[in-house]
Enzyme design. Structure first.
Site, PDB file in Angstrom:
ATOM      1  N   SER A 153       0.826  -1.220   0.000  1.00 46.78           N
ATOM      2  CA  SER A 153       0.000   0.000   0.000  1.00 46.78           C
ATOM      3  C   SER A 153       0.855   1.263   0.000  1.00 46.78           C
ATOM      4  O   SER A 153       2.011   1.245   0.424  1.00 46.78           O
ATOM      5  CB  SER A 153      -0.911  -0.023   1.235  1.00 46.78           C
ATOM      6  OG  SER A 153      -0.130  -0.115   2.401  1.00 46.78           O
ATOM      7  N   ASN A 156      -0.748   7.389   1.247  1.00 44.81           N
ATOM      8  CA  ASN A 156      -1.791   8.412   1.375  1.00 44.81           C
ATOM      9  C   ASN A 156      -3.075   7.945   2.055  1.00 44.81           C
ATOM     10  O   ASN A 156      -3.823   8.771   2.560  1.00 44.81           O
ATOM     11  CB  ASN A 156      -2.082   9.065   0.008  1.00 44.81           C
ATOM     12  CG  ASN A 156      -2.648   8.102  -0.999  1.00 44.81           C
ATOM     13  OD1 ASN A 156      -2.477   6.892  -0.884  1.00 44.81           O
ATOM     14  ND2 ASN A 156      -3.330   8.621  -1.994  1.00 44.81           N
ATOM     15  N   TYR A 157      -3.332   6.645   2.032  1.00 45.94           N
ATOM     16  CA  TYR A 157      -4.488   6.102   2.770  1.00 45.94           C
ATOM     17  C   TYR A 157      -3.989   4.897   3.571  1.00 45.94           C
ATOM     18  O   TYR A 157      -4.237   3.756   3.191  1.00 45.94           O
ATOM     19  CB  TYR A 157      -5.591   5.665   1.803  1.00 45.94           C
ATOM     20  CG  TYR A 157      -6.475   6.776   1.281  1.00 45.94           C
ATOM     21  CD1 TYR A 157      -7.685   7.079   1.905  1.00 45.94           C
ATOM     22  CD2 TYR A 157      -6.113   7.519   0.177  1.00 45.94           C
ATOM     23  CE1 TYR A 157      -8.507   8.092   1.437  1.00 45.94           C
ATOM     24  CE2 TYR A 157      -6.927   8.536  -0.312  1.00 45.94           C
ATOM     25  CZ  TYR A 157      -8.125   8.812   0.328  1.00 45.94           C
ATOM     26  OH  TYR A 157      -8.934   9.818  -0.138  1.00 45.94           O
ATOM     27  N   THR A 182       6.621   2.819   3.888  1.00 45.41           N
ATOM     28  CA  THR A 182       7.436   3.093   5.084  1.00 45.41           C
ATOM     29  C   THR A 182       6.855   4.282   5.840  1.00 45.41           C
ATOM     30  O   THR A 182       6.620   4.200   7.056  1.00 45.41           O
ATOM     31  CB  THR A 182       8.897   3.326   4.647  1.00 45.41           C
ATOM     32  OG1 THR A 182       9.360   2.089   4.079  1.00 45.41           O
ATOM     33  CG2 THR A 182       9.779   3.704   5.816  1.00 45.41           C
ATOM     34  N   ASP A 217      12.194  -5.994  -4.109  1.00 47.30           N
ATOM     35  CA  ASP A 217      12.248  -6.875  -5.279  1.00 47.30           C
ATOM     36  C   ASP A 217      12.242  -8.346  -4.857  1.00 47.30           C
ATOM     37  O   ASP A 217      11.626  -9.196  -5.507  1.00 47.30           O
ATOM     38  CB  ASP A 217      13.516  -6.592  -6.111  1.00 47.30           C
ATOM     39  CG  ASP A 217      13.421  -5.262  -6.860  1.00 47.30           C
ATOM     40  OD1 ASP A 217      12.433  -4.547  -6.639  1.00 47.30           O
ATOM     41  OD2 ASP A 217      14.331  -4.964  -7.653  1.00 47.30           O
ATOM     42  N   GLU A 252      -3.132  -0.600  -8.804  1.00 42.86           N
ATOM     43  CA  GLU A 252      -3.820   0.704  -8.766  1.00 42.86           C
ATOM     44  C   GLU A 252      -2.724   1.748  -8.760  1.00 42.86           C
ATOM     45  O   GLU A 252      -2.013   1.875  -7.756  1.00 42.86           O
ATOM     46  CB  GLU A 252      -4.620   0.864  -7.474  1.00 42.86           C
ATOM     47  CG  GLU A 252      -5.815  -0.027  -7.317  1.00 42.86           C
ATOM     48  CD  GLU A 252      -6.610   0.336  -6.052  1.00 42.86           C
ATOM     49  OE1 GLU A 252      -7.752  -0.074  -5.974  1.00 42.86           O
ATOM     50  OE2 GLU A 252      -6.066   0.997  -5.158  1.00 42.86           O
ATOM     51  N   ARG A 285      -4.087  12.536  -3.683  1.00 45.18           N
ATOM     52  CA  ARG A 285      -5.034  11.437  -3.914  1.00 45.18           C
ATOM     53  C   ARG A 285      -4.912  11.025  -5.375  1.00 45.18           C
ATOM     54  O   ARG A 285      -4.811  11.872  -6.261  1.00 45.18           O
ATOM     55  CB  ARG A 285      -6.470  11.895  -3.638  1.00 45.18           C
ATOM     56  CG  ARG A 285      -6.748  12.236  -2.195  1.00 45.18           C
ATOM     57  CD  ARG A 285      -8.064  12.965  -2.017  1.00 45.18           C
ATOM     58  NE  ARG A 285      -9.169  12.309  -2.678  1.00 45.18           N
ATOM     59  CZ  ARG A 285      -9.856  12.846  -3.697  1.00 45.18           C
ATOM     60  NH1 ARG A 285      -9.572  14.054  -4.156  1.00 45.18           N
ATOM     61  NH2 ARG A 285     -10.835  12.177  -4.256  1.00 45.18           N
ATOM     62  N   CYS A 286      -4.956   9.703  -5.597  1.00 45.70           N
ATOM     63  CA  CYS A 286      -4.849   9.234  -6.989  1.00 45.70           C
ATOM     64  C   CYS A 286      -5.980   9.814  -7.819  1.00 45.70           C
ATOM     65  O   CYS A 286      -5.813  10.115  -8.998  1.00 45.70           O
ATOM     66  CB  CYS A 286      -4.876   7.714  -7.047  1.00 45.70           C
ATOM     67  SG  CYS A 286      -6.356   6.997  -6.323  1.00 45.70           S
ATOM     68  N   GLU A 379       1.709  13.953 -13.044  1.00 47.60           N
ATOM     69  CA  GLU A 379       0.899  13.909 -11.818  1.00 47.60           C
ATOM     70  C   GLU A 379       1.654  14.627 -10.707  1.00 47.60           C
ATOM     71  O   GLU A 379       2.679  14.123 -10.237  1.00 47.60           O
ATOM     72  CB  GLU A 379       0.680  12.433 -11.425  1.00 47.60           C
ATOM     73  CG  GLU A 379      -0.132  12.248 -10.180  1.00 47.60           C
ATOM     74  CD  GLU A 379      -0.177  10.806  -9.676  1.00 47.60           C
ATOM     75  OE1 GLU A 379       0.873  10.121  -9.665  1.00 47.60           O
ATOM     76  OE2 GLU A 379      -1.260  10.363  -9.268  1.00 47.60           O
ATOM     77  N   ARG A 439     -13.177   7.404  -5.515  1.00 42.30           N
ATOM     78  CA  ARG A 439     -13.168   5.953  -5.504  1.00 42.30           C
ATOM     79  C   ARG A 439     -14.530   5.374  -5.087  1.00 42.30           C
ATOM     80  O   ARG A 439     -15.010   4.419  -5.656  1.00 42.30           O
ATOM     81  CB  ARG A 439     -12.092   5.531  -4.506  1.00 42.30           C
ATOM     82  CG  ARG A 439     -11.940   4.083  -4.312  1.00 42.30           C
ATOM     83  CD  ARG A 439     -11.067   3.853  -3.086  1.00 42.30           C
ATOM     84  NE  ARG A 439     -10.916   2.461  -2.836  1.00 42.30           N
ATOM     85  CZ  ARG A 439      -9.914   1.734  -3.276  1.00 42.30           C
ATOM     86  NH1 ARG A 439      -8.942   2.276  -3.958  1.00 42.30           N
ATOM     87  NH2 ARG A 439      -9.858   0.451  -3.040  1.00 42.30           N
TER      88      ARG A 439
END
Ligand code: NAP
Ligand code: G3H
Length: 478
Positions: A153, A156-157, A182, A217, A252, A285-286, A379, A439
């Site tokens: 993840s 941001n959320y 992190t 990786d 995402e 936010r995406c 972006e 979303r």
């Protein structure tokens, strides 16, 4: 889970530390929020082996029992809103109201997922409707878990996006290895603690923290990972997709969502919506509105309204319920500043903003942005909004579709025929009509085309993606 803010990982039902740790500092005031373990390769191996062992018994547990555990987790989340929101404000500088909304929405998400999981049903299929086959063959199709889901993840959320991976994976009978970003890991480890407290058995949910540059990786290419559910930047998503090989994934990724404003739009409500869409959580936010494509004849009116609404935004610290708070780090702020500088140097009209205090960037609006500027395509993940004037609907659609991204787009108009015609042409996962990109609600499908991702999230869609159809075929002898 922590002693003196030294946080630990959830492994085999216990909280464990590692030899090395990473300090997490607050983007608000650079104070130390806590430390998280930096796991070694050996520890990562142990986690994966443990997740593999306990997945089987979890899959054997009745779905209704798994659902009860998820319901308990949702209740625990509701009971910890103040505490969690405080940690989030410190760790990721998200404003208080948005933190509270994120936690509440997550509890609802988990409850809905638990109930949706109860409808996870298979089917039987007869063979005789296929040419050349008789009634003596039946396929029993059941939905089975994929195995170990690796949930990665972004910052941001840190509560909602992990839960939107963990809950559907768990209800589907998978074990989950959760690797949070992190920055955001402390909030995320609290979420893991609530799943644990709710009764998720040992080994079914394990967490991994550490430096992605060291273990990332290795983790995504490990042979025992059966599914990767990733949310984050397009750069990292593409990297993982290339190196991970033949593992099913949901990605995402980034976005450059366009708001297209037609001449007949309700300018007053569109401007209000666009400013909320572009600037909440400082644009991190995406689904933030990241460019405005407006028909020339109403551009001046729209811009006046945008400016009025931007002036209402509060700039400052998260606990003061400001919409514009410090960005996640100075590197992120430097990137936004580069985009602002490029737009100015190429002749865009700065209408407000371009003011900075370390990682706090004031809301910035540009008019007359053109397609040769970086701001038209990249972006920012920050509070800067470019307005691109267009002469026709076709030009708006062409610019919207020329982006490498395809997450969402909005169309503002009173003409429903125009709205649907444009929606049909836009190459994105979702088109919003008279509404900002977003979303939710979380049972709607959520996906991106092109560099915005692959696969579809959304409660039922996520459960289906992280389970597979297994067929057992019976041949009935005459
Ligand atoms: P990021 O830098 O790509 O990081 C995302 C996650 O990937 C973090 O957990 C990160 O860990 C991890 N990671 C980095 N390198 C890895 C590797 N080699 N192997 C495995 N994991 C690795 O993204 P971010 O800055 O946190 O988030 C912002 C981006 O996410 C934006 O581009 C935004 O548009 C996108 N996003 C998209 C959506 C969507 O739904 N489409 C939603 C939210 C955010 P570390 O933190 O340890 O590096
Ligand atoms: O940052 C990406 C999130 O998935 C967007 O969610 O539209 O509710 O802010 P949101």
């Amino acid at each position: 889970m922590s002693q003196d803010n030294a946080y630990k990982n959830l492994y085999n039902g216990d909280w464990v530390t590692s030899k090395n740790t990473i300090d997490i500092f607050s983007p608000v005031d650079n104070s130390l929020v806590g430390t998280i373990p930096a796991m070694s390769f050996d520890e990562v191996n142990a986690v994966i082996a443990n997740s593999k062992i306990y997945q089987k018994s979890w899959a054997d547990m009745p779905i209704s029992s798994r659902a009860s555990i998820l319901h308990k987790c949702a209740t625990l989340l509701d009971g910890n809103i103040d505490y969690l929101s405080h940690i989030m404000q410190k760790e990721i500088a998200k404003d208080k109201d948005s933190c509270i909304a994120e936690i509440k929405k997550t509890a609802d998400f988990i409850r809905f997922t638990a109930d949706a999981g109860k409808h996870l049903e298979g089917e039987t299929i007869g063979a005789d409707n296929f040419p050349g086959f008789k009634k003596n063959k039946i396929s029993f199709v059941s939905k089975v878990p994929v195995g170990i889901v690796l949930a990665i993840s972004p910052f941001n959320y840190p509560i909602n996006l992990p839960a939107s991976k963990i809950a559907p994976a768990l209800i589907g009978g998978n074990s989950v290895i959760f690797k949070p970003s992190t920055q955001g890991a402390i909030s995320a480890l609290h979420l893991a603690a609530l799943f644990h407290e709710a009764g998720v058995p040992k080994g079914v949910l394990n967490t991994i923290t550490g430096k992605s540059s060291e273990i990332g990786d290795y983790l995504v290419t490990h042979k025992d990972i059966n599914f990767i559910n990733f949310t984050g930047s397009t750069e990292i998503g593409k990297h993982i997709a290339v190196i991970a090989g033949m593992v099913p994934m949901i990605m995402e990724l980034g976005g450059k969502d366009a708001a297209i404003i037609l001449s007949d739009a309700d300018i007053h409500s569109a401007a209000k919506d666009i400013v909320a869409g572009a600037f909440s959580y400082s644009g991190q936010r995406c689904t933030a509105v990241k460019r405005v494509l407006v028909l020339n004849d109403i551009a001046d009116d729209l811009i006046n309204e945008l400016l009025k609404n931007i002036k209402l935004l509060k700039v400052g610290n998260p606990e003061d319920s400001c919409e514009i708070t410090p960005l996640i780090d100075n590197k992120a702020a430097d990137y936004v500043q580069d985009l602002i500088n490029d737009a100015i140097s190429q002749g865009a009209t700065l209408l407000c903003g371009n003011k900075r205090d370390n990682n706090l960037i004031f809301p910035t609006l540009f008019d007359n942005v053109t397609t040769n500027m970086r701001l038209a395509w990249e972006e920012p993940f920050g509070p800067v909004l470019p307005v691109i004037r267009v002469n026709s609907i076709n030009e708006a659609v062409e610019i919207a579709n020329s982006s490498e991204y395809g997450l969402q787009s909005s169309v503002y108009t009173k003409n429903i025929d125009h709205a649907f015609n444009i929606a049909n042409q836009l190459e994105v996962g979702t088109v919003q009509i008279n509404n900002k990109p977003e979303r939710g609600p979380d049972h709607f499908p959520f996906s991106g085309t092109k560099s915005s991702g692959m696969g579809t999230q959304g409660i039922r869609y996520s459960i289906e993606a992280m389970t597979r159809s297994k067929a057992t075929v019976l041949l009935i002898n005459p």
